[in-house]
Design an enzyme around this catalytic site. Structure first.
Site, PDB file in Angstrom:
ATOM      1  N   GLU A  39     -18.225  -8.863  34.905  1.00  0.00           N
ATOM      2  CA  GLU A  39     -18.665  -7.541  35.362  1.00  0.00           C
ATOM      3  C   GLU A  39     -18.625  -7.483  36.885  1.00  0.00           C
ATOM      4  O   GLU A  39     -18.814  -8.484  37.567  1.00  0.00           O
ATOM      5  CB  GLU A  39     -20.098  -7.258  34.898  1.00  0.00           C
ATOM      6  CG  GLU A  39     -20.194  -6.631  33.534  1.00  0.00           C
ATOM      7  CD  GLU A  39     -21.606  -6.124  33.221  1.00  0.00           C
ATOM      8  OE1 GLU A  39     -22.376  -5.882  34.167  1.00  0.00           O
ATOM      9  OE2 GLU A  39     -21.909  -5.977  32.029  1.00  0.00           O
ATOM     10  N   GLN A  96       3.463   5.598  32.530  1.00  0.00           N
ATOM     11  CA  GLN A  96       3.126   6.232  31.248  1.00  0.00           C
ATOM     12  C   GLN A  96       2.782   7.699  31.508  1.00  0.00           C
ATOM     13  O   GLN A  96       1.631   8.107  31.440  1.00  0.00           O
ATOM     14  CB  GLN A  96       1.951   5.509  30.600  1.00  0.00           C
ATOM     15  CG  GLN A  96       2.243   4.054  30.260  1.00  0.00           C
ATOM     16  CD  GLN A  96       1.079   3.375  29.570  1.00  0.00           C
ATOM     17  OE1 GLN A  96       0.394   3.978  28.754  1.00  0.00           O
ATOM     18  NE2 GLN A  96       0.845   2.114  29.902  1.00  0.00           N
ATOM     19  N   HIS A 129       5.517   7.336  40.233  1.00  0.00           N
ATOM     20  CA  HIS A 129       6.707   7.134  39.392  1.00  0.00           C
ATOM     21  C   HIS A 129       7.333   8.467  38.998  1.00  0.00           C
ATOM     22  O   HIS A 129       8.555   8.585  38.902  1.00  0.00           O
ATOM     23  CB  HIS A 129       6.332   6.335  38.147  1.00  0.00           C
ATOM     24  CG  HIS A 129       7.501   5.943  37.311  1.00  0.00           C
ATOM     25  ND1 HIS A 129       8.503   5.099  37.752  1.00  0.00           N
ATOM     26  CD2 HIS A 129       7.850   6.297  36.042  1.00  0.00           C
ATOM     27  CE1 HIS A 129       9.405   4.952  36.804  1.00  0.00           C
ATOM     28  NE2 HIS A 129       9.038   5.660  35.759  1.00  0.00           N
ATOM     29  N   ASP A 168      19.088   3.972  37.800  1.00  0.00           N
ATOM     30  CA  ASP A 168      19.113   4.600  36.483  1.00  0.00           C
ATOM     31  C   ASP A 168      19.170   6.112  36.657  1.00  0.00           C
ATOM     32  O   ASP A 168      18.997   6.639  37.765  1.00  0.00           O
ATOM     33  CB  ASP A 168      17.905   4.197  35.628  1.00  0.00           C
ATOM     34  CG  ASP A 168      16.584   4.443  36.339  1.00  0.00           C
ATOM     35  OD1 ASP A 168      16.441   5.479  37.015  1.00  0.00           O
ATOM     36  OD2 ASP A 168      15.688   3.584  36.231  1.00  0.00           O
ATOM     37  N   LYS A 191      22.051   2.951  32.560  1.00  0.00           N
ATOM     38  CA  LYS A 191      21.691   1.788  31.746  1.00  0.00           C
ATOM     39  C   LYS A 191      21.137   2.227  30.398  1.00  0.00           C
ATOM     40  O   LYS A 191      20.625   3.330  30.233  1.00  0.00           O
ATOM     41  CB  LYS A 191      20.643   0.930  32.467  1.00  0.00           C
ATOM     42  CG  LYS A 191      19.281   1.609  32.600  1.00  0.00           C
ATOM     43  CD  LYS A 191      18.296   0.749  33.371  1.00  0.00           C
ATOM     44  CE  LYS A 191      16.950   1.479  33.510  1.00  0.00           C
ATOM     45  NZ  LYS A 191      15.994   0.757  34.332  1.00  0.00           N
ATOM     46  N   ASP A 217      14.627   2.894  44.626  1.00  0.00           N
ATOM     47  CA  ASP A 217      13.749   3.013  43.461  1.00  0.00           C
ATOM     48  C   ASP A 217      12.306   3.056  43.934  1.00  0.00           C
ATOM     49  O   ASP A 217      12.010   2.741  45.091  1.00  0.00           O
ATOM     50  CB  ASP A 217      13.966   1.855  42.490  1.00  0.00           C
ATOM     51  CG  ASP A 217      13.724   2.255  41.032  1.00  0.00           C
ATOM     52  OD1 ASP A 217      13.171   3.347  40.806  1.00  0.00           O
ATOM     53  OD2 ASP A 217      14.082   1.475  40.136  1.00  0.00           O
ATOM     54  N   ASP A 221       9.673  -4.331  39.084  1.00  0.00           N
ATOM     55  CA  ASP A 221       8.749  -5.105  38.262  1.00  0.00           C
ATOM     56  C   ASP A 221       9.347  -6.494  38.006  1.00  0.00           C
ATOM     57  O   ASP A 221       9.141  -7.415  38.771  1.00  0.00           O
ATOM     58  CB  ASP A 221       8.464  -4.346  36.966  1.00  0.00           C
ATOM     59  CG  ASP A 221       7.304  -4.931  36.172  1.00  0.00           C
ATOM     60  OD1 ASP A 221       6.828  -6.030  36.528  1.00  0.00           O
ATOM     61  OD2 ASP A 221       6.864  -4.307  35.195  1.00  0.00           O
ATOM     62  N   THR A 222      10.109  -6.651  36.938  1.00  0.00           N
ATOM     63  CA  THR A 222      10.730  -7.952  36.679  1.00  0.00           C
ATOM     64  C   THR A 222      12.046  -8.119  37.426  1.00  0.00           C
ATOM     65  O   THR A 222      12.649  -9.186  37.385  1.00  0.00           O
ATOM     66  CB  THR A 222      10.984  -8.136  35.171  1.00  0.00           C
ATOM     67  OG1 THR A 222      11.895  -7.127  34.722  1.00  0.00           O
ATOM     68  CG2 THR A 222       9.686  -8.039  34.387  1.00  0.00           C
ATOM     69  N   GLY A 224      14.908  -7.004  36.750  1.00  0.00           N
ATOM     70  CA  GLY A 224      16.106  -7.072  35.913  1.00  0.00           C
ATOM     71  C   GLY A 224      17.083  -5.945  36.213  1.00  0.00           C
ATOM     72  O   GLY A 224      18.289  -6.186  36.366  1.00  0.00           O
TER      73      GLY A 224
END
Length: 308
Positions: A39, A96, A129, A168, A191, A217, A221-222, A224
């Site tokens: 906490e 999201q 985003h 993308d 992609k 961008d 993140d990763t 890729g």
């Protein structure tokens, strides 16, 4: 004019110190108590009664840092702050932003509801985003542009035959806005994904032969996508490939991929602190940008030049 107090959450202490220094005052004194069961209990060690309070915290990783920030807002409100403003350089769950398949949550809307439910008066953030996330809020949102600090660096390189690339289709609008600052053209890396963070195939729409390419961008993140795009662009005849990304999440195995990729360099900001050194990564601070925005909010001046 109300007194201004600037405080740092656990995830953004270094950036917050830079923002406070650029603003011209020290960081406020805030303690975060951590109980054995994890906490959190924030407390202000100085009076904020009647003050214009700015709480600086990127929510990465999102869960604990978001909860800490919400408790900070509540503590400030209960301490009779005049206004409580969140400075969230990186907003977790911003990916999201819609229902892209049945029976899923819209995480960005949930976060917006939480932020408003604790009594936040204003949100200041950078490079969401999806820009339309601003519409999830019923409080003022200052949406700053990471290109304000990264574009001048690219200009300083004096690259010839410059062209910009979106990694993308979804990033075309962002890339076009960046390219407009240079009067340059864009290409698109189209992609398809098998699943999250796993790319099935990619192709380049446009000609990059003999060009110096800059990928644009909002986050990495990763790594890729950005690394696969860089390798593909070099295969298509590019002279060099750089990437400009505002938020360096850099989850495992991002650093290894970046080092092994065809990228000349990856330009990022310090909205999220780097967890390890990487010779290919250049960090440009947004501290001055946020300090400028805070000053203009306090003095009731326009900040449109910082996010248009």
């Amino acid at each position: 004019m109300k007194q201004v107090r600037i405080f740092a959450g656990s995830a953004s202490r270094e950036l917050a110190a830079g923002i406070a220094a650029a603003y011209g005052q020290p960081l406020g004194d805030l303690s975060i108590q951590r109980f054995a069961d994890t906490e959190l209990g924030p407390s202000f060690n100085e009076s904020v009664r009647g003050c214009e309070v700015f709480l600086i915290q990127s929510t990465f990783p999102p869960a604990e840092n978001l909860m800490e920030l919400m408790l900070m807002v509540d503590a400030a409100k209960r301490a009779s702050a005049h206004k409580v403003n969140i400075v969230m350089p990186y907003m977790g769950y911003a990916r999201q932003d819609r229902k892209d398949k049945p029976r899923v949550s819209i995480g960005a809307k949930v976060v917006a509801n939480i932020i408003q439910s604790v009594g936040t008066d204003r949100l200041m953030t950078c490079e969401l985003h999806a820009g339309q996330i601003q519409g999830f809020f019923d409080i003022p949102v200052d949406h700053l542009d990471g290109a304000t600090v990264t574009a001048p660096y690219i200009k300083s390189l004096n690259l010839e035959n410059l062209i910009f690339a979106s990694p993308d289709v979804g990033g075309v609008v962002r890339t076009r806005a960046f390219a407009k600052k240079f009067g340059a053209e864009i290409v698109v890396c189209d992609k398809t994904r098998l699943r999250a963070n796993e790319i099935a195939s990619m192709q380049v729409i446009g000609d990059v032969t003999g060009m110096n390419v800059v990928l644009v961008d909002d986050m990495v993140d990763t790594a890729g996508t950005i690394c696969k795009a860089a390798d593909l662009l070099m295969e298509r005849g590019a002279l060099s490939v750089r990437a400009v990304v505002t938020h360096p999440l850099l989850s495992v195995p991002a650093h290894e991929r970046i080092r092994a990729s065809a990228l000349t360099e990856l330009v990022v900001t310090d909205t999220i602190p780097l967890q390890q050194e990487n010779e290919k990564i250049r960090v440009i601070s947004v501290a001055g940008l946020f300090a400028h925005a805070i000053r203009n909010v306090v003095t009731h001046e326009s900040i449109s030049s910082l996010f248009v």
